[in-house]
Design a protein around this motif. Structure first.
Motif, PDB file in Angstrom:
ATOM      1  N   UNK A 236       0.846  -1.190   0.000  1.00  0.00           N
ATOM      2  CA  UNK A 236       0.000   0.000   0.000  1.00  0.00           C
ATOM      3  C   UNK A 236       0.882   1.240   0.000  1.00  0.00           C
ATOM      4  N   UNK A 237       0.680   2.098  -0.970  1.00  0.00           N
ATOM      5  CA  UNK A 237       1.420   3.362  -1.009  1.00  0.00           C
ATOM      6  C   UNK A 237       0.875   4.357   0.003  1.00  0.00           C
ATOM      7  N   UNK A 238      -0.376   4.151   0.392  1.00  0.00           N
ATOM      8  CA  UNK A 238      -0.973   5.039   1.389  1.00  0.00           C
ATOM      9  C   UNK A 238      -1.332   6.395   0.812  1.00  0.00           C
ATOM     10  N   UNK A 239      -1.773   7.280   1.692  1.00  0.00           N
ATOM     11  CA  UNK A 239      -2.281   8.577   1.280  1.00  0.00           C
ATOM     12  C   UNK A 239      -1.226   9.390   0.533  1.00  0.00           C
ATOM     13  N   UNK A 240      -0.045   9.495   1.104  1.00  0.00           N
ATOM     14  CA  UNK A 240       0.966  10.377   0.535  1.00  0.00           C
ATOM     15  C   UNK A 240       1.613   9.750  -0.693  1.00  0.00           C
TER      16      UNK A 240
ATOM     17  N   UNK B  53       0.223   7.544  -2.674  1.00  0.00           N
ATOM     18  CA  UNK B  53      -0.746   7.545  -3.769  1.00  0.00           C
ATOM     19  C   UNK B  53      -0.793   8.914  -4.436  1.00  0.00           C
TER      20      UNK B  53
ATOM     21  N   UNK C  40      -7.822  -4.877   5.436  1.00  0.00           N
ATOM     22  CA  UNK C  40      -6.921  -4.253   4.468  1.00  0.00           C
ATOM     23  C   UNK C  40      -6.956  -2.752   4.662  1.00  0.00           C
ATOM     24  N   UNK C  41      -5.826  -2.195   5.084  1.00  0.00           N
ATOM     25  CA  UNK C  41      -5.753  -0.746   5.268  1.00  0.00           C
ATOM     26  C   UNK C  41      -5.001  -0.146   4.091  1.00  0.00           C
ATOM     27  N   UNK C  42      -5.692  -0.030   2.972  1.00  0.00           N
ATOM     28  CA  UNK C  42      -5.065   0.446   1.747  1.00  0.00           C
ATOM     29  C   UNK C  42      -4.897   1.965   1.767  1.00  0.00           C
ATOM     30  N   UNK C  43      -5.568   2.612   2.722  1.00  0.00           N
ATOM     31  CA  UNK C  43      -5.498   4.075   2.769  1.00  0.00           C
ATOM     32  C   UNK C  43      -4.222   4.602   3.416  1.00  0.00           C
ATOM     33  N   UNK C  44      -3.462   3.714   4.040  1.00  0.00           N
ATOM     34  CA  UNK C  44      -2.215   4.151   4.683  1.00  0.00           C
ATOM     35  C   UNK C  44      -1.092   3.198   4.299  1.00  0.00           C
TER      36      UNK C  44
ATOM     37  N   UNK D  64      -7.707  11.187  -0.125  1.00  0.00           N
ATOM     38  CA  UNK D  64      -7.219  10.002  -0.821  1.00  0.00           C
ATOM     39  C   UNK D  64      -8.363   9.440  -1.658  1.00  0.00           C
TER      40      UNK D  64
ATOM     41  N   UNK E  63      -6.479   4.923  -3.659  1.00  0.00           N
ATOM     42  CA  UNK E  63      -5.275   4.369  -3.044  1.00  0.00           C
ATOM     43  C   UNK E  63      -4.581   3.394  -3.994  1.00  0.00           C
ATOM     44  N   UNK E  64      -3.258   3.410  -3.974  1.00  0.00           N
ATOM     45  CA  UNK E  64      -2.457   2.615  -4.898  1.00  0.00           C
ATOM     46  C   UNK E  64      -1.669   1.576  -4.120  1.00  0.00           C
TER      47      UNK E  64
END
Ligand SMILES: [Zn+2]
Ligand SMILES: [Zn+2]
Lengths: 384, 157, 384, 157
Positions: B21-25, B27, C18-22, D4, D7-8
């Motif tokens: 996951x690239x996360x907020x920053x 991405x 799944x914490x894809x946001x971080x 966001x 997300x990637x």
């Protein structure tokens, strides 16, 4: 603050390219038995064990579980340390803190690696230690990371490749006396300059090998009448996640070493490192690193460390012997490498270094390197 | 225990899959590359500007709340030509060699950014040289690191 | 011996599939910021950091390097701990020792895992923690290792699957109050018995999930006026390399837990654990483990732990609440899981557990499980 | 920092090779399997007998200097039927399921040995049952773990 801590024994395996005659626990056991014998202890004299390797090199993802039969750690307080190249020096620091904190009188530090188990793909392993999105695409392990540092050092100082090559020429001379060394064949400056390019400006003979080996060191607050090397300074500086943050342009690439040295020198009351140390066991993964880091340690003015090797100062019979063991350039079982420096330096202080012994060692400097240009420093002395 | 006549080794070739996951920053940064832009984060507390952008400031551990766009050019602070073979952990096969990469300080950034260089002869590179970022053609960009092709020597070099 | 040590704050992320946001550092930072806020500290109030995960689950082979931006550890003494399932409890123990040893007044323990990054192949990762020659061919990770234990427990006690199922039924009830829990949907005994067989006798709903999440806990010798949970007992027992040595036939499978509990109870002066503890946060990776291990902890006679769940004793409003948080069965970010137990228990002792608070908690029992049936125990109390 | 929206995640599928040295004691054991024999180590100090054989005694950390051969039969102390799918780290592909394995105490050993069982119905297995080791045909044995096929229920079961 804390208990005074002494090293009273150390043991190593021979470091070799492939130790197929022993499993990992058996390899570890060789070093542990040697350290216990050197310290005059039975296994029940050890109150806690810290053990370390970099588990991705063996693909064994609970390496303390795997190693426990070799360390004698079943049922004892037992801690794994794995900090990359600094693993061995971190083991020494952890053992020091455990003893200094007063809760464990005698602690055994055990470092090991079997790089041959991953069929030589050490660089692949090292790449997986770095950020998968931003740095893995470009990084070629420790080799290219150190090459970038060497490029910057060269640009800043004008030091030439033949000057750096002297570091490995001397290391091999020293290793010829060391039965534990992996590489001890003599090399010449022209051979270094003609060896294959790995990552500019680093050539094959500028770089440390990959080895199978183990090392164990006994730390105690109760040395009794045994010959002891006392820990007089301990400092660690780890820094950023990304190499791009490390390289942001300090006057030396690896300012963690200058910071850790300043901290440890303060603890030990060292004001003139070039004069006050009798021997140095430095973690030099490549020739160029030895030059820059000798400067970071205050052993030479900025840009002038090459003279230490050129004028004989760093020779084993010189005024400030650097790596009389042959150093990392001659043996590199990664998880043990930093602890081997501590083992060698403690043997020098204890006048127990045999054919490697330097005359009259009272104070020794030890360094560790790893991670994202992390640095660790330990100072040993004949008095507490 | 008897002598060791024929030591045995046991082979294991695991193949694993990771999906980071690239996360907020991250991405934000990768999305910026898709648009041909270099995005950084700036710390309100200590004014540090870092690329790639991230949550926590390396200087003060403050939250980096401001995104800023940087010009796609900078200064080459160090470089290397990688010439030895090794397995690429992204693919399991040998990474194509030789290739050059370097540490670039974007104009306005406090840190450096490690990435490929177009030039493959280190004798033609020098520390301090200006470089500029070259992107894939807009239609081919997908929001990944490879949208940024490399840095190439810029005017004034 | 050593300084008295208190927990003064803790923080967790929500634990999710799944914490894809971080990214990983951002996930870690959420827990660290929450813990600092709970403890009323700024980052400069932390003297050292211990951080842990199991790096093979993310394939990042210097996870302390990766995590450093999230922990605030740049330039600070910083130690990675990774002991498998016990990682989180080992982090708590390491932080305790660092503070108790007197060298670091305030230490932050940070545990985390992103199991989703390996696309659910947690079992594959766990298998690679075990001996590659003798045990990898048969082992199916923690699932089959625990299944073997459950088989032996069942054979010895005659306890039925429907009795074990009550453990997860109650866990889900508790988790419904816990905003951090990953699984909080109610389940029934028939649903557990009808869920897919994983490894006999374990079914899908007998087993803990795999989660993304992080947890941070602040240990200090200087709590000042802050509400504190004092560490009153700490014990760890790790054992053998091979599961075949573990299973050699003690009256309970995991005699490390009985040994660690005896040690910690001695330190804390606990003589009747069933009466003296006000709450338990136990590391129960599966329903059957909760039963056997409650017996190993002396909370029920051998073979009779199922009654604790059947008669309401273990309910959050019962006489001895066990895992009012929902426990590992409802959230399992592996490297954080053991530390979550410490966070939850310390919140109970500090009367800061919000909707999970049990009335009148003065003494709490915490356990950790991992490795080759390793056990760790910590006892917290409202008085030092 | 901006919201966001997309997300990637970045994928990486490393393939690594490991080659584990069995060492002196492990090589002895695997060579024994090739000969259809179960070899153990015995501690002179505390008389413990362990299989597979190893250097350091789990009881006293003494060196286990004596090799002893055990009868290829023992008692089943626990077992499980593995029924869920997962990637085998030896191959990178799914391990064939279902399969049974158990913990067997060889007659004369102090520890147990974890290995496959021939029976695939756990209802037909019980703790305490006698089992015996079944090897590959002699001509097919090569000195690896798979030379030992499985344990099967023995007489008296
Ligand atoms: Zn800042
Ligand atoms: Zn013995």
């Amino acid at each position: 603050m804390g208990e005074r801590v002494a090293i009273i024994g150390a043991g190593q395996t021979p470091h070799r390219s492939r130790r197929l005659d022993v499993s990992a626990p058996e390899l570890i056991d060789e070093a542990v038995q040697a350290a216990l014998a050197d310290a005059g202890l039975e296994p029940d004299g050890i109150d806690a064990i810290v053990v370390g390797n970099m588990e991705h090199f063996e693909g064994i993802h609970l390496s303390d579980l795997w190693a426990v039969e070799g360390t004698g750690g079943v049922g004892k307080p037992h801690l794994k340390i794995a900090t990359g190249g600094t693993t061995g020096s971190s083991l020494a620091q952890a053992a020091y803190y455990l003893v200094a904190g007063g809760m464990f009188p005698t602690v055994l530090a055990v470092g090991w690696e079997r790089l041959s188990d991953s069929e030589g793909e050490t660089t692949t392993g090292i790449v997986t230690a770095f950020d998968p999105i931003y740095e893995r695409p470009t990084l070629a392990g420790a080799v290219s990371g150190l090459a970038v540092m060497a490029c910057q050092y060269q640009a800043r100082t004008g030091v030439r490749a033949e000057e750096a090559a002297l570091v490995v020429v001397q290391a091999r001379e020293n290793a010829a006396r060391n039965p534990h060394a992996h590489l001890s064949k003599a090399v010449t400056v022209p051979e270094v300059l003609a060896s294959p390019l790995l990552s500019s400006p680093l050539r094959y003979l500028d770089m440390c090998p990959t080895s199978d080996g183990a090392c164990a060191v006994v730390f105690t607050s109760r040395p009794g009448a045994r010959r002891a090397a006392w820990v007089r300074g301990v400092a660690s500086r780890h820094n950023h996640t990304l190499l791009g943050d490390v390289a942001e342009g300090a006057h030396d690439y690896i300012n963690t070493l200058e910071q850790a040295a300043a901290d440890a020198y303060g603890q030990a009351g060292i004001r003139d490192p070039r004069r006050e140390f009798d021997v140095v066991e430095m973690y030099e993964p490549c020739t160029w690193a030895a030059l820059e880091w000798a400067e970071s340690l205050g052993l030479a003015p900025r840009g002038h460390a090459a003279a230490l090797w050129a004028d004989g100062t760093a020779r084993r019979d010189g005024d400030l012997p650097i790596n009389p063991s042959g150093g990392v350039l001659c043996a590199n079982p990664i998880g043990a490498t930093g602890l081997v420096r501590v083992a060698e330096a403690s043997a020098q202080v204890r006048a127990a270094a045999g054919p490697l012994q330097v005359d009259g060692v009272r104070t020794a400097l030890v360094t560790g390197f790893g991670g994202s240009f992390w640095s660790e420093v330990m100072i040993l002395g004949s008095e507490a | 225990m008897s002598d060791l006549k024929a030591p045995i080794a046991v082979r294991c070739t695991p193949e694993l899959v990771y999906n980071y996951a690239a996360g907020r920053y991250g991405s934000l940064f990768l999305q910026g590359l898709k648009e041909g832009r270099i995005l950084a984060s700036r710390c309100r507390r200590c004014a540090r500007t870092l690329v790639p952008p991230r949550l926590a400031c390396t200087g003060c551990f403050g939250a980096m709340e401001d995104a800023v766009e940087l010009e796609p050019r900078g200064e080459l602070l160090a470089f290397t030509l990688v010439a030895f073979p090794f397995l690429d952990p992204f693919t399991g096969i040998q990474r194509p060699i030789p290739y050059c990469y370097g540490m670039v300080r974007f104009a306005g950034a406090d840190n450096t950014f490690q990435y490929f260089l177009s030039e493959k002869d280190p004798a033609k590179l020098r520390v301090g040289q200006p470089v500029r970022a070259v992107f894939r053609a807009a239609a081919e960009r997908v929001g990944e690191m490879a949208d940024l092709l490399y840095f190439e020597p810029g005017i004034g070099g």
